[in-house]
Design a protein around this motif. Structure first.
Motif, mmCIF file in Angstrom:
data_model
loop_
_atom_site.group_PDB
_atom_site.id
_atom_site.type_symbol
_atom_site.label_atom_id
_atom_site.label_comp_id
_atom_site.label_asym_id
_atom_site.label_seq_id
_atom_site.Cartn_x
_atom_site.Cartn_y
_atom_site.Cartn_z
ATOM 1 N N ILE A 214 0.835 -1.209 0.000
ATOM 2 C CA ILE A 214 0.000 0.000 0.000
ATOM 3 C C ILE A 214 0.863 1.250 0.000
ATOM 4 N N GLY A 215 1.990 1.239 0.723
ATOM 5 C CA GLY A 215 2.905 2.374 0.711
ATOM 6 C C GLY A 215 2.869 3.196 1.982
ATOM 7 N N ALA A 216 3.311 4.455 1.891
ATOM 8 C CA ALA A 216 3.366 5.384 3.023
ATOM 9 C C ALA A 216 2.568 6.631 2.678
ATOM 10 N N PHE A 217 1.920 7.187 3.697
ATOM 11 C CA PHE A 217 1.067 8.358 3.508
ATOM 12 C C PHE A 217 1.317 9.347 4.638
ATOM 13 N N GLU A 218 0.882 10.574 4.443
ATOM 14 C CA GLU A 218 1.012 11.613 5.462
ATOM 15 C C GLU A 218 -0.312 12.379 5.573
ATOM 16 N N TYR A 219 -0.592 12.837 6.783
ATOM 17 C CA TYR A 219 -1.848 13.544 7.050
ATOM 18 C C TYR A 219 -1.727 15.012 6.655
ATOM 19 N N THR A 220 -2.716 15.492 5.926
ATOM 20 C CA THR A 220 -2.818 16.921 5.635
ATOM 21 C C THR A 220 -3.716 17.627 6.642
ATOM 22 N N VAL A 221 -4.485 16.841 7.400
ATOM 23 C CA VAL A 221 -5.330 17.372 8.467
ATOM 24 C C VAL A 221 -4.889 16.747 9.778
ATOM 25 N N MET A 222 -5.330 17.334 10.876
ATOM 26 C CA MET A 222 -4.876 16.888 12.190
ATOM 27 C C MET A 222 -5.493 15.540 12.559
#
Length: 349
Positions: free
Chosen positions: A131-139
């Motif tokens: 699936i990979g890696a992701f980062e949050y744009t919201v808290m």
């Protein structure tokens, strides 16, 4: 409003070791990730420094998956935001006498606050499989100061309604008094008509050792006794201390803070106080009355209207200095019928 993720000096980025996950859980996680991507709550992450694992939590009622992120390393490296949070018991007290209450459900409240663009890369989390890696744009949930940021946002949104159509009130005022054998205090607040309304009052007798204190030390003890007992009422506000002398200035200008004065001063450092010279006699008279007639701890009684106290001012003597003296006419205390108070050798009011 945006959420920032500053890093304390000396902390380096941490990439957590990858964890394994059951295949059926992985499929549920993948479905949840697709929903977050569609809502634009997360985005694909590349060239990351911080990397955390996810912790899937199963909701028992719906058997759905909630994705939590193990941000322990990031939280340890982040400084604490000491924004004051509301106290539940004070919110209940503030809403106690209203005829109608309305409630608002902030749907995905945390996710309505964006993460500062320069800090988004620190929220990166990795997923199992391909699936990979992701980062949050919201808290997201799990960040150290997320609660403080959300509370700051709510106070900003409702700033013009707090204290009017919303509850958290007007600045309280504190009257303190001390006699040779007892101490008393009265916490009040102005109502809509501008009259002082009692929130809480306290009194107790002094021990043999405390009776040897000087007059000003007994007043300082009354202040310390009150803030310990009513900390939850006083901590969120600037408290106006109404007394015959400036107790805070006396305690903070000592040549050396030690002994009992040092102990009391240390306990008062977390509060915001402002001294108000004593002009009105009515509120102080109640505090003097409580000090003169101490008893068992009295429960909260916000129905006492201080404006009903019948006083006759003629002068007062304090610390053996005849400045002016006060002579009181017979007392009449007004209650709502639900309280009784036994006074020593004075009968029942």
């Amino acid at each position: 409003m945006e959420h920032k993720l500053p890093i304390k000096e000396g902390y380096l980025p941490v990439k957590q070791a990858r964890r394994r996950m059951f295949m059926d859980t992985e499929l549920k996680v993948k479905d949840k990730i697709e929903r977050l991507l569609k809502a634009r709550f997360i985005r694909l992450a590349i060239y990351v420094d911080w990397l955390a694992n996810i912790v899937p939590v199963l909701k028992r009622k719906t058997e759905a998956i909630r994705i939590c992120v193990d941000y322990r390393n990031l939280n340890e490296a982040s400084p604490k935001d000491e924004y004051p949070m509301p106290m539940a018991d004070m919110l209940v007290d503030g809403a106690a006498h209203n005829q109608m209450l309305s409630f608002m459900d902030g749907n995905a409240g945390y996710n309505q606050i964006i993460v500062a663009e320069e800090d988004i890369h620190r929220t990166t989390f990795m997923l199992p499989g391909n699936i990979g890696a992701f980062e949050y744009t919201v808290m997201p949930f799990g960040l150290r100061n997320a609660g403080a940021t959300y509370q700051r946002a709510m106070n900003s949104v409702f700033h013009d309604m707090i204290g009017h159509s919303l509850e958290r009130g007007r600045p309280p005022k504190l009257y303190v008094s001390a006699s040779e054998v007892s101490i008393g205090s009265l916490l009040v607040q102005d109502n809509k008509e501008g009259k002082e309304q009692a929130i809480y009052y306290l009194s107790r007798t002094l021990t043999e050792v405390e009776r040897k204190y000087s007059a000003i030390e007994r007043l300082c003890l009354a202040l310390y006794f009150t803030v310990v007992k009513l900390r939850h009422y006083m901590l969120p506000f600037t408290i106006y201390i109404i007394a015959k002398i400036d107790l805070i200035q006396y305690m903070l200008t000592r040549p050396m803070l030690r002994g009992r004065i040092g102990k009391w001063t240390l306990a008062l450092t977390e509060f915001a106080f402002r001294y108000v010279p004593q002009k009105a006699v009515k509120g102080q008279a109640v505090a003097d009355f409580l000090a003169d007639y101490p008893g068992e701890e009295i429960e909260n009684m916000d129905s006492l209207d201080i404006a009903n106290a019948n006083l006759l001012t003629r002068g007062h003597t304090f610390l053996n200095n005849p400045i002016y003296s006060v002579h009181l006419t017979p007392w009449e205390l007004y209650f709502d019928g639900s309280k009784l108070m036994q006074l020593p050798e004075q009968g029942l009011f």
